[in-house]
Scaffold this motif. Structure first.
Motif, mmCIF file in Angstrom:
data_model
loop_
_atom_site.group_PDB
_atom_site.id
_atom_site.type_symbol
_atom_site.label_atom_id
_atom_site.label_comp_id
_atom_site.label_asym_id
_atom_site.label_seq_id
_atom_site.Cartn_x
_atom_site.Cartn_y
_atom_site.Cartn_z
ATOM 1 N N ALA A 132 -16.905 9.292 15.240
ATOM 2 C CA ALA A 132 -17.036 8.760 16.745
ATOM 3 C C ALA A 132 -15.885 8.430 16.257
ATOM 4 C CB ALA A 132 -17.938 7.753 17.689
ATOM 5 N N ALA A 133 -14.446 7.971 15.429
ATOM 6 C CA ALA A 133 -13.678 7.090 15.667
ATOM 7 C C ALA A 133 -12.885 8.559 15.405
ATOM 8 C CB ALA A 133 -13.412 6.385 14.868
ATOM 9 N N ALA A 134 -12.814 8.990 14.363
ATOM 10 C CA ALA A 134 -12.419 10.549 14.353
ATOM 11 C C ALA A 134 -11.969 11.536 16.392
ATOM 12 C CB ALA A 134 -12.560 12.081 13.536
ATOM 13 N N LEU A 135 -13.375 11.821 16.820
ATOM 14 C CA LEU A 135 -13.530 12.037 17.898
ATOM 15 C C LEU A 135 -12.061 11.337 18.870
ATOM 16 C CD1 LEU A 135 -16.921 12.935 18.640
ATOM 17 C CD2 LEU A 135 -14.978 14.577 18.958
ATOM 18 N N ALA A 136 -12.247 9.595 19.014
ATOM 19 C CA ALA A 136 -11.756 8.963 19.920
ATOM 20 C C ALA A 136 -9.819 9.188 19.534
ATOM 21 C CB ALA A 136 -12.033 7.766 18.912
ATOM 22 N N ARG A 137 -9.747 9.765 18.035
ATOM 23 C CA ARG A 137 -8.244 9.806 17.739
ATOM 24 C C ARG A 137 -7.992 10.977 18.061
ATOM 25 N NH1 ARG A 137 -10.231 7.589 12.454
ATOM 26 N NH2 ARG A 137 -10.737 9.387 11.675
ATOM 27 N N GLY A 173 5.964 20.991 31.310
ATOM 28 C CA GLY A 173 5.897 21.777 31.534
ATOM 29 C C GLY A 173 4.941 23.276 31.414
ATOM 30 N N GLY A 174 4.449 24.316 30.571
ATOM 31 C CA GLY A 174 3.810 25.356 30.745
ATOM 32 C C GLY A 174 2.890 24.470 30.413
ATOM 33 N N LEU A 175 2.279 24.039 29.215
ATOM 34 C CA LEU A 175 0.529 23.048 29.388
ATOM 35 C C LEU A 175 0.649 22.978 30.264
ATOM 36 C CD1 LEU A 175 -1.671 22.264 27.516
ATOM 37 C CD2 LEU A 175 -0.324 20.294 26.870
ATOM 38 N N GLY A 176 1.331 21.812 31.096
ATOM 39 C CA GLY A 176 0.168 21.162 32.183
ATOM 40 C C GLY A 176 0.026 22.648 33.736
ATOM 41 N N LYS A 177 0.912 23.357 33.494
ATOM 42 C CA LYS A 177 0.610 24.095 34.673
ATOM 43 C C LYS A 177 -0.330 25.163 34.525
ATOM 44 C CE LYS A 177 5.344 24.118 36.498
ATOM 45 N NZ LYS A 177 6.746 24.472 36.487
ATOM 46 N N ALA A 178 -0.971 25.549 33.598
ATOM 47 C CA ALA A 178 -1.340 26.709 32.365
ATOM 48 C C ALA A 178 -3.169 26.561 32.396
ATOM 49 C CB ALA A 178 -1.328 26.881 31.040
ATOM 50 N N VAL A 179 -3.515 24.948 32.526
ATOM 51 C CA VAL A 179 -4.653 24.467 31.790
ATOM 52 C C VAL A 179 -4.497 22.729 33.049
ATOM 53 C CG1 VAL A 179 -4.043 23.494 29.918
ATOM 54 C CG2 VAL A 179 -6.338 24.188 30.821
ATOM 55 N N SER A 180 -5.741 22.622 32.958
ATOM 56 C CA SER A 180 -6.002 21.118 33.598
ATOM 57 C C SER A 180 -6.060 19.847 32.539
ATOM 58 C CB SER A 180 -7.189 21.212 35.170
ATOM 59 O OG SER A 180 -7.787 20.857 34.303
ATOM 60 N N LEU A 181 -5.876 18.963 32.914
ATOM 61 C CA LEU A 181 -6.632 18.286 32.142
ATOM 62 C C LEU A 181 -7.737 18.101 31.087
ATOM 63 C CD1 LEU A 181 -5.317 15.273 30.164
ATOM 64 C CD2 LEU A 181 -6.243 13.947 32.065
ATOM 65 N N ASP A 182 -8.351 17.916 32.359
ATOM 66 C CA ASP A 182 -9.945 17.927 31.994
ATOM 67 C C ASP A 182 -10.473 19.379 31.050
ATOM 68 O OD1 ASP A 182 -12.729 17.868 31.966
ATOM 69 O OD2 ASP A 182 -12.895 18.531 34.127
ATOM 70 N N ASP A 183 -10.365 20.384 31.513
ATOM 71 C CA ASP A 183 -9.984 21.301 30.449
ATOM 72 C C ASP A 183 -9.238 22.084 29.327
ATOM 73 O OD1 ASP A 183 -11.279 22.523 32.371
ATOM 74 O OD2 ASP A 183 -10.284 24.012 33.291
ATOM 75 N N TYR A 184 -8.277 20.714 28.973
ATOM 76 C CA TYR A 184 -7.510 20.239 27.891
ATOM 77 C C TYR A 184 -8.274 19.440 27.100
ATOM 78 C CZ TYR A 184 -3.633 19.933 24.691
ATOM 79 O OH TYR A 184 -3.295 19.563 23.418
ATOM 80 N N LEU A 185 -9.141 18.161 27.619
ATOM 81 C CA LEU A 185 -9.743 17.282 26.755
ATOM 82 C C LEU A 185 -11.048 18.007 26.496
ATOM 83 C CD1 LEU A 185 -9.034 14.583 28.777
ATOM 84 C CD2 LEU A 185 -8.206 14.573 26.347
ATOM 85 N N ARG A 193 -14.282 19.339 21.691
ATOM 86 C CA ARG A 193 -14.874 20.051 21.366
ATOM 87 C C ARG A 193 -15.040 21.240 20.255
ATOM 88 N NH1 ARG A 193 -16.307 24.903 25.740
ATOM 89 N NH2 ARG A 193 -17.036 23.126 26.638
ATOM 90 N N THR A 194 -14.023 21.379 20.049
ATOM 91 C CA THR A 194 -13.277 21.943 18.924
ATOM 92 C C THR A 194 -13.315 21.030 17.613
ATOM 93 O OG1 THR A 194 -11.872 23.226 19.593
ATOM 94 C CG2 THR A 194 -11.319 22.761 17.277
ATOM 95 N N ARG A 195 -13.191 19.500 18.103
ATOM 96 C CA ARG A 195 -13.009 18.029 17.588
ATOM 97 C C ARG A 195 -14.966 18.251 16.743
ATOM 98 N NH1 ARG A 195 -10.168 16.309 13.284
ATOM 99 N NH2 ARG A 195 -10.859 14.116 11.904
ATOM 100 N N LEU A 196 -15.802 17.757 17.547
ATOM 101 C CA LEU A 196 -16.706 17.449 17.457
ATOM 102 C C LEU A 196 -18.010 18.795 16.507
ATOM 103 C CD1 LEU A 196 -19.603 16.101 18.533
ATOM 104 C CD2 LEU A 196 -19.554 17.790 20.681
ATOM 105 N N SER A 197 -17.902 20.291 16.780
ATOM 106 C CA SER A 197 -17.634 21.016 15.925
ATOM 107 C C SER A 197 -17.168 20.946 14.434
ATOM 108 C CB SER A 197 -16.689 22.515 16.174
ATOM 109 O OG SER A 197 -17.531 22.720 17.837
#
Length: 231
Positions: free
Chosen positions: A73-78, A93-105, A110-114
């Protein structure tokens, strides 16, 4: 029957069967002991971190605690805090325009959880393979022992006890050895799967709460404070 006598009197094929079963048994018990110890350590760290995390005054302090623990859980928080910091750094820049904060998080958590779930499954493939294959290896030794008994009967022309006792005994020991290797592996595999399932559910719930908290922090514009708290 003494297993050492079987190994001494058996032919190379039967000796190979028993040797393979012994090797599989040793590796299985090493995996079982190592996984049991790892689960105990992770559970202890997880409980300690979760208690301190939710008792923190704010997200700044809570995410700072993640640097002091080794729990999943600490690794997930980090990872979540780092994702928020990275997103806000590139928000214009391009990151903020390409994807929302919600989707990015969601994507990063999800990747870290896997990844954390995959760590919990290490060694289970060996236990599953041992539980499935060991009885058939023992059965092969049984068939081989019966074959030698039949060859002995054909050679001597007699089906006396002295002719068939040794090969039939070796065959029965091979069957018992296969089961002795497979049963602990299957029991341990099922126990670890159950433990991992409960752990994954707990971690999944924490991930949802973490995502919601980080999303609120990000939308409120406090991402810089969060990132400073985990450096």
């Amino acid at each position: 029957m003494d297993l050492s006598l079987v190994l001494q009197s058996g032919d190379p094929v039967l000796q190979s069967v028993f040797g393979l079963l012994m090797l599989m048994s040793v590796v299985s018990w090493v995996v079982i002991i190592a996984r049991s110890r790892l689960l105990w350590v992770i559970k202890r760290h997880q409980q300690k971190f979760m208690a301190s995390f939710w008792e923190a005054k704010d997200w700044h302090e809570a995410l700072g605690l993640a640097q002091q623990h080794q729990a999943p859980a600490a690794a997930l928080a980090r990872s979540g805090a780092e994702s928020l910091r990275h997103y806000r750094t590139h928000e214009g820049g391009g990151l903020g325009k390409a994807v929302s904060l919600d989707d990015y998080l969601v994507r990063n958590l999800r990747t870290r959880l896997s990844q954390e779930s995959a760590k919990m499954e290490r060694g289970l493939t060996w236990l599953a393979t041992t539980g499935s294959v060991a009885p058939f290896i023992g059965l092969f030794g049984t068939v081989w022992g019966i074959y030698h008994a039949l060859v002995g009967i054909a050679t001597t022309g007699s089906a006396s006890l002295s002719t068939v006792a040794a090969p039939i005994g070796e065959a029965l020991v091979a069957t018992a050895a296969g089961l002795a290797v497979a049963i602990p592996a299957v029991i341990a595999y099922n126990a670890f799967i159950r433990s991992n399932r409960r752990f994954a559910q707990e971690l999944d719930g924490f991930t949802h709460d973490l995502h919601a908290g980080l999303l609120v922090e990000g939308l409120m514009g406090t991402g810089s404070e969060v990132s400073n708290g985990v450096r």
